[in-house]
Design an enzyme around this catalytic site. Sequence first.
Site, PDB file in Angstrom:
ATOM      1  N   LYS A  71       0.849  -1.215   0.000  1.00  0.00           N
ATOM      2  CA  LYS A  71       0.000   0.000   0.000  1.00  0.00           C
ATOM      3  C   LYS A  71       0.871   1.247   0.000  1.00  0.00           C
ATOM      4  O   LYS A  71       0.663   2.179  -0.778  1.00  0.00           O
ATOM      5  CB  LYS A  71      -0.909   0.034   1.221  1.00  0.00           C
ATOM      6  CG  LYS A  71      -1.573   1.402   1.446  1.00  0.00           C
ATOM      7  CD  LYS A  71      -2.392   1.461   2.710  1.00  0.00           C
ATOM      8  CE  LYS A  71      -1.628   1.661   3.962  1.00  0.00           C
ATOM      9  NZ  LYS A  71      -1.284   3.073   4.258  1.00  0.00           N
ATOM     10  N   ASN A  72       1.898   1.277   0.840  1.00  0.00           N
ATOM     11  CA  ASN A  72       2.686   2.495   1.023  1.00  0.00           C
ATOM     12  C   ASN A  72       3.678   2.754  -0.101  1.00  0.00           C
ATOM     13  O   ASN A  72       4.307   3.805  -0.153  1.00  0.00           O
ATOM     14  CB  ASN A  72       3.368   2.478   2.393  1.00  0.00           C
ATOM     15  CG  ASN A  72       2.343   2.648   3.495  1.00  0.00           C
ATOM     16  OD1 ASN A  72       1.189   3.006   3.229  1.00  0.00           O
ATOM     17  ND2 ASN A  72       2.731   2.381   4.723  1.00  0.00           N
ATOM     18  N   CYS A 165      -5.444  13.030  12.555  1.00  0.00           N
ATOM     19  CA  CYS A 165      -5.243  11.589  12.426  1.00  0.00           C
ATOM     20  C   CYS A 165      -5.185  10.979  13.824  1.00  0.00           C
ATOM     21  O   CYS A 165      -4.586  11.555  14.716  1.00  0.00           O
ATOM     22  CB  CYS A 165      -3.939  11.326  11.679  1.00  0.00           C
ATOM     23  SG  CYS A 165      -3.542   9.593  11.560  1.00  0.00           S
ATOM     24  N   ARG A 170       0.254  14.935  12.651  1.00  0.00           N
ATOM     25  CA  ARG A 170       0.933  14.598  11.377  1.00  0.00           C
ATOM     26  C   ARG A 170       1.277  15.894  10.649  1.00  0.00           C
ATOM     27  O   ARG A 170       0.727  16.170   9.584  1.00  0.00           O
ATOM     28  CB  ARG A 170       0.028  13.725  10.498  1.00  0.00           C
ATOM     29  CG  ARG A 170      -0.564  12.487  11.103  1.00  0.00           C
ATOM     30  CD  ARG A 170       0.335  11.291  11.204  1.00  0.00           C
ATOM     31  NE  ARG A 170       0.837  10.738   9.964  1.00  0.00           N
ATOM     32  CZ  ARG A 170       0.278   9.737   9.258  1.00  0.00           C
ATOM     33  NH1 ARG A 170      -0.851   9.222   9.671  1.00  0.00           N
ATOM     34  NH2 ARG A 170       0.835   9.265   8.174  1.00  0.00           N
ATOM     35  N   ASP A 356       4.476   0.664  12.061  1.00  0.00           N
ATOM     36  CA  ASP A 356       3.250   0.046  11.541  1.00  0.00           C
ATOM     37  C   ASP A 356       3.073  -1.400  11.995  1.00  0.00           C
ATOM     38  O   ASP A 356       2.066  -2.022  11.667  1.00  0.00           O
ATOM     39  CB  ASP A 356       3.233   0.119  10.008  1.00  0.00           C
ATOM     40  CG  ASP A 356       3.201   1.561   9.501  1.00  0.00           C
ATOM     41  OD1 ASP A 356       3.491   1.775   8.321  1.00  0.00           O
ATOM     42  OD2 ASP A 356       2.924   2.463  10.306  1.00  0.00           O
ATOM     43  N   ARG A 448      -8.645  -0.509   4.407  1.00  0.00           N
ATOM     44  CA  ARG A 448      -7.786   0.524   3.832  1.00  0.00           C
ATOM     45  C   ARG A 448      -6.411  -0.026   3.483  1.00  0.00           C
ATOM     46  O   ARG A 448      -5.739   0.489   2.584  1.00  0.00           O
ATOM     47  CB  ARG A 448      -7.578   1.665   4.813  1.00  0.00           C
ATOM     48  CG  ARG A 448      -8.856   2.299   5.317  1.00  0.00           C
ATOM     49  CD  ARG A 448      -8.536   3.480   6.175  1.00  0.00           C
ATOM     50  NE  ARG A 448      -8.041   4.550   5.294  1.00  0.00           N
ATOM     51  CZ  ARG A 448      -8.427   5.823   5.462  1.00  0.00           C
ATOM     52  NH1 ARG A 448      -9.238   6.112   6.451  1.00  0.00           N
ATOM     53  NH2 ARG A 448      -7.992   6.758   4.665  1.00  0.00           N
TER      54      ARG A 448
HETATM   55  C1  EPZ Z   1       4.400   6.944   6.191  1.00  0.00           C
HETATM   56  O1  EPZ Z   1       3.655   8.060   6.697  1.00  0.00           O
HETATM   57  C2  EPZ Z   1       3.421   5.768   6.125  1.00  0.00           C
HETATM   58  N1  EPZ Z   1       2.300   6.126   5.275  1.00  0.00           N
HETATM   59  C3  EPZ Z   1       2.894   5.447   7.526  1.00  0.00           C
HETATM   60  O2  EPZ Z   1       2.093   4.267   7.431  1.00  0.00           O
HETATM   61  C4  EPZ Z   1       4.072   5.115   8.422  1.00  0.00           C
HETATM   62  O3  EPZ Z   1       3.605   4.913   9.733  1.00  0.00           O
HETATM   63  C5  EPZ Z   1       5.067   6.299   8.420  1.00  0.00           C
HETATM   64  O4  EPZ Z   1       5.487   6.599   7.074  1.00  0.00           O
HETATM   65  C6  EPZ Z   1       6.326   5.975   9.221  1.00  0.00           C
HETATM   66  O5  EPZ Z   1       6.928   4.819   8.760  1.00  0.00           O
HETATM   67  C7  EPZ Z   1       2.446   5.989   3.927  1.00  0.00           C
HETATM   68  O6  EPZ Z   1       3.484   5.658   3.399  1.00  0.00           O
HETATM   69  C8  EPZ Z   1       1.225   6.266   3.102  1.00  0.00           C
HETATM   70  P1  EPZ Z   1       6.466  10.330   8.293  1.00  0.00           P
HETATM   71  P2  EPZ Z   1       4.289   9.536   6.682  1.00  0.00           P
HETATM   72  O7  EPZ Z   1       6.363  11.633   7.584  1.00  0.00           O
HETATM   73  O8  EPZ Z   1       5.236   9.684   5.557  1.00  0.00           O
HETATM   74  C9  EPZ Z   1       6.955  13.549  11.775  1.00  0.00           C
HETATM   75  C10 EPZ Z   1       0.206   2.879   7.748  1.00  0.00           C
HETATM   76  O9  EPZ Z   1      -0.242   2.363   8.788  1.00  0.00           O
HETATM   77  N2  EPZ Z   1       6.881  14.565  10.706  1.00  0.00           N
HETATM   78  O10 EPZ Z   1       7.625   9.457   7.982  1.00  0.00           O
HETATM   79  O11 EPZ Z   1       3.150  10.484   6.794  1.00  0.00           O
HETATM   80  C11 EPZ Z   1       5.629  12.797  11.950  1.00  0.00           C
HETATM   81  O12 EPZ Z   1       4.737  13.515  12.760  1.00  0.00           O
HETATM   82  C12 EPZ Z   1       0.688   4.362   7.755  1.00  0.00           C
HETATM   83  O13 EPZ Z   1       0.307   2.288   6.661  1.00  0.00           O
HETATM   84  C13 EPZ Z   1       7.110  15.889  11.024  1.00  0.00           C
HETATM   85  O14 EPZ Z   1       7.350  16.238  12.180  1.00  0.00           O
HETATM   86  O15 EPZ Z   1       5.100   9.520   8.063  1.00  0.00           O
HETATM   87  C14 EPZ Z   1       6.103  11.492  12.562  1.00  0.00           C
HETATM   88  O16 EPZ Z   1       6.271  11.675  13.930  1.00  0.00           O
HETATM   89  C15 EPZ Z   1       0.377   5.057   9.034  1.00  0.00           C
HETATM   90  N3  EPZ Z   1       7.027  16.808  10.018  1.00  0.00           N
HETATM   91  C16 EPZ Z   1       7.459  11.271  11.888  1.00  0.00           C
HETATM   92  O17 EPZ Z   1       7.879  12.531  11.379  1.00  0.00           O
HETATM   93  C17 EPZ Z   1       6.758  16.458   8.713  1.00  0.00           C
HETATM   94  O18 EPZ Z   1       6.688  17.337   7.827  1.00  0.00           O
HETATM   95  C18 EPZ Z   1       7.417  10.249  10.735  1.00  0.00           C
HETATM   96  O19 EPZ Z   1       6.372  10.605   9.877  1.00  0.00           O
HETATM   97  C19 EPZ Z   1       6.524  15.096   8.420  1.00  0.00           C
HETATM   98  C20 EPZ Z   1       6.596  14.157   9.432  1.00  0.00           C
END
Ligand code: EPZ
Length: 470
Positions: A71-72, A165, A170, A356, A448
């Site tokens: 999915k990701n 979320c 996020r 995850d 999802r």
């Molecule tokens: C991706 O989300 C995945 N989603 C998530 O999977 C997964 O949990 C996550 O990466 C971490 O591995 C998809 O790929 C569609 P991040 P993403 O930006 O990219 C902080 C699932 O269950 N952050 O790597 O949105 C954020 O708050 C989903 O399949 C900032 O502070 O996650 C978090 O604490 C859920 N500022 C950390 O970084 C930003 O601009 C990692 O988030 C962006 C993120």
Amino acid sequence: MEKKDRITGSYRAYRNGRKAIPLCALREFGPPHFCNKLEFIAGLNEGNGMDRIMIHGGKPLAGEVHISGSKNSTLPILAATLMTSEPCMVHHVPDLSDVRFMLDILKYLGAEVSQLDKNTLRIHAREVKDVAPYDLVRKMRASVCLLGPLIARLKRCKVSVPGGCVIGPRPIDLHIKGLNSLGTNITLEEGCVVSNSGELQGTTLSLGGRHGSTVLGTDNVMMAATLARGTTVIEHAACEPEVIDLANFLNSMGARITGHGTSTIQVEGVDRLNGAEYRIIPDRIEAGTFLVAGAITQGDVMVKNVIPQHLQAILRLLENTGFAVESGNDSVRICCNGTTQAQDFATSPYPGFPTDMQAQVMTLMCVTPGMSVVTERVFPDRFMHVAELQRMGAQIEMETATAVVKGVDHLSAAPVMASDLRASAALIIAGLVARGDTEVRRVYHIDRGYEHIDEKLRTLGARIERIHES
Ligand code: EPZ
């Protein structure tokens, strides 16, 4: 839309003109899921949010299960097809509601989408619109990865910022910082990310944040840099296999990306991209979920069509807990190996232990002898599953971003409520081992990210049934 009900005097919610659950009835869903209630009323669910899954626990799982496409990986790769006016063919696309949400957005933006078979799509974005409205984007956070492709191709966009979320804050500050380093002049207006820039210019930038790197942030900057002038160096880039998969897809379209899979990615800008044909990698989180299901039921399960390398952190933890793990070229088998012992673990960006998989493995630790300290370092608030597991008899003490789990002899079945994708997977796993019949509600969360999970579990011998509510 809400209307005062002539009979009960309480407010009734109407969705698409059909009568939905009266607000007063929502109280039965239990206190901590407020935002999900809103999510439910707002009709964020696809299909019938009232579907439930019933599981009769206690049967060891056995056999082989075929893992679907990731999915990701799929979501950013589908978004990336907007970067060329030529057709793209994408294989091994999982049949998920999140994928359908993304396709709805691509169609709205002007792309032609054809489903060639259950898991193959042809996408042709001859022309592309630059506005992605709230009503489409709010259904799925991952729609934020439209920013990179639209800015790369059109040098402008207006994309609604996806809402809240349940797994925690996020923010997209790193996305915006990274894209602005390329000269996109992003502003936030009326809840939208608005960008109107001239040529994008390659540069050196960092995407490191408080919780480590950002996966979709790396994707967005990598996509925008692909059609920028000159060279971009992304430091503190995410190293997830899904980021590598997107870079490989972009390179098959004519991009010049190197270093993907390391924390320093280099992108040589090109003038244009051509169409491409590509196969999505297997879903490592779906594979991990089935391995935990096999382990918790003391079964013997083989996941097929996987890349064992992508599962290393998960397999190491299962082996340390006491399970026998056997990896083949594209398969992994797990079975019991005598006594088990609870393990501490902490989530972190890849190649660390994936956030995850936190809920699913915590559930395993709930019925494993000993204490396990579970530390969530990526999404510190990602513990929505704890209250439901406690209702099934789990012994879990919560501290900030940490759960202390004391293994119990058994879990007891109960009606439980899914709050998000991975929490719902954890509740299904709990139901597989609990004594009695567990009812998991609002399974639209699971649809999802898991392709026909109940059917796949049934092939492994699980006594599981989906109840469709009309
Ligand atoms: C991706 O989300 C995945 N989603 C998530 O999977 C997964 O949990 C996550 O990466 C971490 O591995 C998809 O790929 C569609 P991040 P993403 O930006 O990219 C902080 C699932 O269950 N952050 O790597 O949105 C954020 O708050 C989903 O399949 C900032 O502070 O996650 C978090 O604490 C859920 N500022 C950390 O970084 C930003 O601009 C990692 O988030 C962006 C993120």
